[in-house]
Design an enzyme around this catalytic site. Sequence first.
Site, short mmCIF file in Angstrom:
data_model
loop_
_atom_site.label_atom_id
_atom_site.label_comp_id
_atom_site.label_asym_id
_atom_site.label_seq_id
_atom_site.Cartn_x
_atom_site.Cartn_y
_atom_site.Cartn_z
N MET A 91 0.80 -1.22 0.00
CA MET A 91 0.00 0.00 0.00
C MET A 91 0.84 1.28 0.00
O MET A 91 0.40 2.31 0.48
CB MET A 91 -0.96 -0.01 1.21
CG MET A 91 -1.94 -1.18 1.21
SD MET A 91 -2.81 -1.41 -0.37
CE MET A 91 -4.04 -0.12 -0.22
N HIS A 110 -3.32 -5.18 -9.81
CA HIS A 110 -4.37 -4.22 -9.50
C HIS A 110 -5.73 -4.89 -9.71
O HIS A 110 -5.96 -5.51 -10.75
CB HIS A 110 -4.24 -2.99 -10.40
CG HIS A 110 -5.24 -1.93 -10.07
ND1 HIS A 110 -5.14 -1.13 -8.95
CD2 HIS A 110 -6.41 -1.58 -10.68
CE1 HIS A 110 -6.19 -0.32 -8.90
NE2 HIS A 110 -6.97 -0.58 -9.93
#
Length: 208
Positions: A91, A110
Amino acid sequence: MTIKLGVLISGSGTNLQAIIDAIAVGTLDASVELVISSKPDAFGLKRAEQAGIPTMALSREVYEDPIAADEIIAGELRRAGCDYVVMAGYMRMVHEPVLLAFEDRVVNIHPALLPSFKGAHGIADAFHAGVKVTGVTVHFANAAYDEGPIIAQRAVDILPDDTLDTLEERIHEVEHVLYPQTLQLLAEGRVRLVINESGRKITAISPS
Ligand code: GRF
């Protein structure tokens, strides 16, 4: 060729687990040399330890200077002899120290069909937008977040009775298949970078 991977995580590490499992059953010709987490309590670190993989966790303070953090990360990955850097639910952004040390060798997953639904909430954004098809993208990371050359994509239908939870579940199932498969393309040396007619760097995948 067996490729050496350094995996960057922040959370549960189910993609890391899928990679570890694919290596164990022989469908991915790779080894995970090091797992680095941006969060010391990430469950993915336990998965790595369980598999006997060296780990490293960076504290929040280290990231106060993101470039210095990435210098540490690049140094550790290089020392571990990694060929590729695999972002698996990491992240944080990766910056020049990593991108230059591993040019065109940083890979990200993703949970949407890029260039649609970039950002940290790809699954929810697609669900709430009411699109009928979303999916999963594996791409090379570059300085522009979620914009590097796409290596592989898989579509996932959004069904009439889907909830965000059921959609998330199916997206993750696809991720756990697509990520190891795409890394295997890299191991087989089948992914080339070329410039297309628009001057954009894209991948060309050679047939097996
Ligand atoms: C995945 O959905 C991935 O696409 C996104 O973050 C999630 C990570 O999950 N970038 P996990 O940590 O691999 O379980």
